[in-house]
Design a protein around this motif. Structure first.
Motif, PDB file in Angstrom:
ATOM      1  N   TYR A   1       9.242  53.309 -66.047  1.00 24.32           N
ATOM      2  CA  TYR A   1       8.567  54.291 -65.220  1.00 24.32           C
ATOM      3  C   TYR A   1       7.893  53.671 -64.010  1.00 24.32           C
ATOM      4  CZ  TYR A   1       4.512  53.010 -68.105  1.00 24.32           C
ATOM      5  OH  TYR A   1       3.529  52.348 -68.733  1.00 24.32           O
ATOM      6  N   ILE A   2       7.726  52.345 -64.017  1.00 25.56           N
ATOM      7  CA  ILE A   2       7.159  51.656 -62.859  1.00 25.56           C
ATOM      8  C   ILE A   2       8.070  51.851 -61.644  1.00 25.56           C
ATOM      9  CG2 ILE A   2       6.647  49.374 -61.896  1.00 25.56           C
ATOM     10  CD1 ILE A   2       5.571  48.614 -64.700  1.00 25.56           C
ATOM     11  N   VAL A   3       9.364  51.731 -61.866  1.00 26.53           N
ATOM     12  CA  VAL A   3      10.316  51.891 -60.767  1.00 26.53           C
ATOM     13  C   VAL A   3      10.279  53.323 -60.237  1.00 26.53           C
ATOM     14  CG1 VAL A   3      12.769  51.809 -60.158  1.00 26.53           C
ATOM     15  CG2 VAL A   3      11.793  50.040 -61.625  1.00 26.53           C
ATOM     16  N   LEU A   4      10.170  54.293 -61.133  1.00 31.97           N
ATOM     17  CA  LEU A   4      10.096  55.695 -60.700  1.00 31.97           C
ATOM     18  C   LEU A   4       8.835  55.948 -59.879  1.00 31.97           C
ATOM     19  CD1 LEU A   4      11.330  57.526 -63.929  1.00 31.97           C
ATOM     20  CD2 LEU A   4      12.609  57.104 -61.805  1.00 31.97           C
ATOM     21  N   TRP A   9       6.197  56.821 -54.723  1.00 33.49           N
ATOM     22  CA  TRP A   9       5.251  56.410 -53.683  1.00 33.49           C
ATOM     23  C   TRP A   9       5.963  56.270 -52.347  1.00 33.49           C
ATOM     24  CZ3 TRP A   9       5.106  52.269 -50.379  1.00 33.49           C
ATOM     25  CH2 TRP A   9       3.983  52.244 -49.541  1.00 33.49           C
ATOM     26  N   THR A  10       7.114  55.613 -52.349  1.00 32.76           N
ATOM     27  CA  THR A  10       7.862  55.407 -51.113  1.00 32.76           C
ATOM     28  C   THR A  10       8.183  56.741 -50.443  1.00 32.76           C
ATOM     29  OG1 THR A  10       8.822  53.364 -51.973  1.00 32.76           O
ATOM     30  CG2 THR A  10       9.953  54.394 -50.117  1.00 32.76           C
ATOM     31  N   GLY A  30      -1.985  51.437 -62.339  1.00 30.56           N
ATOM     32  CA  GLY A  30      -2.347  51.486 -63.757  1.00 30.56           C
ATOM     33  C   GLY A  30      -1.194  51.051 -64.657  1.00 30.56           C
ATOM     34  N   ALA A  31       0.017  51.489 -64.343  1.00 33.70           N
ATOM     35  CA  ALA A  31       1.187  51.115 -65.143  1.00 33.70           C
ATOM     36  C   ALA A  31       1.455  49.614 -65.059  1.00 33.70           C
ATOM     37  CB  ALA A  31       2.411  51.904 -64.680  1.00 33.70           C
ATOM     38  N   HIS A  62       3.656  41.449 -58.495  1.00 36.69           N
ATOM     39  CA  HIS A  62       3.705  42.879 -58.164  1.00 36.69           C
ATOM     40  C   HIS A  62       2.360  43.545 -58.440  1.00 36.69           C
ATOM     41  CE1 HIS A  62       6.344  46.779 -58.404  1.00 36.69           C
ATOM     42  NE2 HIS A  62       5.644  46.724 -57.305  1.00 36.69           N
ATOM     43  N   THR A  63       1.738  43.200 -59.549  1.00 42.35           N
ATOM     44  CA  THR A  63       0.442  43.788 -59.903  1.00 42.35           C
ATOM     45  C   THR A  63      -0.624  43.443 -58.864  1.00 42.35           C
ATOM     46  OG1 THR A  63       0.985  43.728 -62.254  1.00 42.35           O
ATOM     47  CG2 THR A  63      -1.357  43.894 -61.686  1.00 42.35           C
TER      48      THR A  63
END
Length: 194
Positions: A1-4, A9-10, A30-31, A62-63
């Motif tokens: 779900y991080i990619v989604l 966002w994009t 948060g994810a 990334h975080t």
């Protein structure tokens, strides 16, 4: 779900739906933090350097970046929502304090997130250093030169503090490991009564 969430966002940011991009970015942040903390909790001292660079480093990088970007996105939302200049300035200062706090706390576990946050703070410094009151940009002119200097030099100082904190922490950790490996181990075979 991080990619989604990253895709959402994009799309929201590129279409200038700033409030939605801020909400999605907070969810993404948060994810990523949840994933990164799980990776840290599952990491053992015996894990190889290769495993770190392959499994953990990409997430910490990334975080760290998304943590900084989330705070930027929130500040962009405040500008888009036309909140007062003093509230924007206070939010900017609060964002700097959040970055130093996160970096300080993470320095005990990993250097990547603090270094990324220091990099972001350095970017803020250079962005603010390149501003000119001659540009007639309403957003720039809304802030006093003192406010811009506080944010500019504050971000530079905080970036340096983070880097020094990580260096000191790594040195201290290295010294502890050396002391632990140099300490003689006592076994029953070494015991000789006098």
């Amino acid at each position: 779900y991080i990619v989604l969430l990253q895709c959402a966002w994009t799309l929201s940011f590129s279409n200038e739906i700033i409030w939605l991009s801020a909400v999605v970015m907070m969810g993404l942040c948060g994810a990523l933090w949840t994933t990164t903390l799980r990776l840290f909790n599952g990491q053992s001292d015996s894990d190889s350097s290769f495993n770190y660079w392959l499994e953990i480093f990409p997430f910490t990088l990334h975080t760290g970046w998304i943590t900084a970007a989330t705070l930027v996105n929130i500040n962009v939302f405040l500008v888009a929502a036309s909140v007062s200049v003093s509230a924007q300035f206070m939010a900017a200062i609060a964002s700097l304090l959040v970055l130093i706090t996160v970096a300080w706390r993470c320095a005990d576990t990993d250097a990547t997130i603090p270094f990324v946050l220091a990099w972001a703070l350095n970017g803020i410094y250079f962005e603010l250093a390149s501003l000119s009151y001659d540009d007639d940009d309403e957003q720039i002119l809304a802030f006093s030169e003192t406010q811009i200097n506080i944010a500019k030099y504050g971000s530079l100082v905080l970036a340096l503090v983070i880097v020094l904190r990580v260096i000191v922490q790594k040195y201290y950790h290295h010294q502890q490991q050396q002391n632990a490996s140099a300490a003689p181990s006592s076994t029953h075979a070494d015991y000789s009564p006098s």
